[in-house]
Design an enzyme around this catalytic site. Structure first.
Site, PDB file in Angstrom:
ATOM      1  N   TYR A   9       0.855  12.138  -6.597  1.00 18.18           N
ATOM      2  CA  TYR A   9       1.628  11.253  -7.474  1.00 18.18           C
ATOM      3  C   TYR A   9       2.741  11.993  -8.217  1.00 18.18           C
ATOM      4  CZ  TYR A   9      -1.280   7.048  -6.914  1.00 18.18           C
ATOM      5  OH  TYR A   9      -1.902   5.919  -6.427  1.00 18.18           O
ATOM      6  N   PHE A  23       1.977   7.348 -17.985  1.00 17.63           N
ATOM      7  CA  PHE A  23       0.642   7.075 -17.449  1.00 17.63           C
ATOM      8  C   PHE A  23       0.172   8.118 -16.434  1.00 17.63           C
ATOM      9  CE2 PHE A  23       3.735   4.559 -14.991  1.00 17.63           C
ATOM     10  CZ  PHE A  23       3.483   4.999 -13.688  1.00 17.63           C
ATOM     11  N   ARG A  80       2.056  -3.966   1.597  1.00 22.41           N
ATOM     12  CA  ARG A  80       2.400  -4.237   0.195  1.00 22.41           C
ATOM     13  C   ARG A  80       2.158  -5.719  -0.130  1.00 22.41           C
ATOM     14  NH1 ARG A  80       3.462   0.196  -3.202  1.00 22.41           N
ATOM     15  NH2 ARG A  80       4.123  -1.492  -4.565  1.00 22.41           N
ATOM     16  N   THR A 121       1.708  -4.685  -8.467  1.00 22.08           N
ATOM     17  CA  THR A 121       1.037  -3.563  -9.136  1.00 22.08           C
ATOM     18  C   THR A 121       0.121  -4.050 -10.255  1.00 22.08           C
ATOM     19  OG1 THR A 121       3.006  -2.233  -8.680  1.00 22.08           O
ATOM     20  CG2 THR A 121       1.449  -1.353 -10.291  1.00 22.08           C
ATOM     21  N   ARG A 169      -5.210  -7.071  -4.940  1.00 22.39           N
ATOM     22  CA  ARG A 169      -5.185  -6.786  -6.380  1.00 22.39           C
ATOM     23  C   ARG A 169      -5.551  -8.024  -7.199  1.00 22.39           C
ATOM     24  NH1 ARG A 169       0.042  -2.715  -6.090  1.00 22.39           N
ATOM     25  NH2 ARG A 169      -1.107  -0.756  -6.227  1.00 22.39           N
ATOM     26  N   HIS A 219      -3.698   1.767  -3.128  1.00 29.48           N
ATOM     27  CA  HIS A 219      -2.359   2.351  -3.062  1.00 29.48           C
ATOM     28  C   HIS A 219      -1.775   2.032  -1.688  1.00 29.48           C
ATOM     29  CE1 HIS A 219       0.966   5.229  -3.013  1.00 29.48           C
ATOM     30  NE2 HIS A 219       0.598   5.475  -1.770  1.00 29.48           N
ATOM     31  N   GLU A 252       3.207  10.979   2.852  1.00 26.98           N
ATOM     32  CA  GLU A 252       1.853  10.683   2.350  1.00 26.98           C
ATOM     33  C   GLU A 252       0.806  10.779   3.456  1.00 26.98           C
ATOM     34  OE1 GLU A 252       3.330   7.756  -1.303  1.00 26.98           O
ATOM     35  OE2 GLU A 252       2.061   6.928   0.281  1.00 26.98           O
TER      36      GLU A 252
END
Ligand code: ADP
Ligand code: MG
Length: 140
Positions: free
Chosen positions: A51, A59, A87, A93, A104, A117, A128
């Site tokens: 990250y 955060f 996504r 988010t 989510r 994620h 990634e």
């Protein structure tokens, strides 16, 4: 539309509540194939590297502590337009803003503990995926 690969992580809030299978079903129902998958327990330093783009955000400490608090499941999803499609399946988010039927919306506990994620672009997906998997581990 092209066949793409994207990096997905099932986060600690979800693995600890035994939601790995339910979340994987959402990916597969959306036409995404899980072509690599493993359960690992990240150190805070490893989460910090992953990250790093958020290093200056307020955060960052909370996020890297959370991501190293319990095991995660890292996976590579493959399919048509996989980055965008994933996504969509994940949802916004903030779970309070996520659409009905998204991961989510159904499973996330909060803005921080939001269950999954997903990479946000082809360039980040490539970086990634390479952070967690060797080419030999990607079985399409
Ligand atoms: P996404 O995971 O949807 O790509 P971001 O890349 O903006 O979202 O943020 C990465 C992760 O950091 C989020 O999934 C969430 O876990 C956490 N996060 C983002 N914003 C906040 C915030 N304001 N407070 C706490 N955690 C946050
Ligand atoms: Mg992001």
């Amino acid at each position: 539309m092209a066949i793409e690969r994207t990096l997905s992580i099932i986060k600690p809030d979800a693995t600890s509540r035994n939601l790995t299978g339910k979340i994987n079903a959402k990916f597969e129902d959306a036409g995404l194939r899980i072509i690599a998958q493993k359960r690992i327990h990240l150190t805070k330093a490893q989460a910090g590297v992953f990250y790093a783009v958020h290093k200056e955000r307020p955060f960052y400490d909370e996020l890297t502590s959370f991501m190293s608090s319990e095991p995660v499941v890292v996976q590579v999803l493959e399919g048509e337009d996989a980055i965008t499609r994933n996504r969509e399946v994940m949802g916004a988010t903030n779970p309070a803003e996520a659409a009905e039927g998204t991961i989510r919306r159904e499973f996330a506990l909060s803005l921080g503990e939001n269950s999954v994620h997903g990479s946000d672009a082809p360039e980040t997906a490539a970086v990634e995926i390479a952070y967690f998997f060797s080419g030999l581990e990607l079985v399409g």
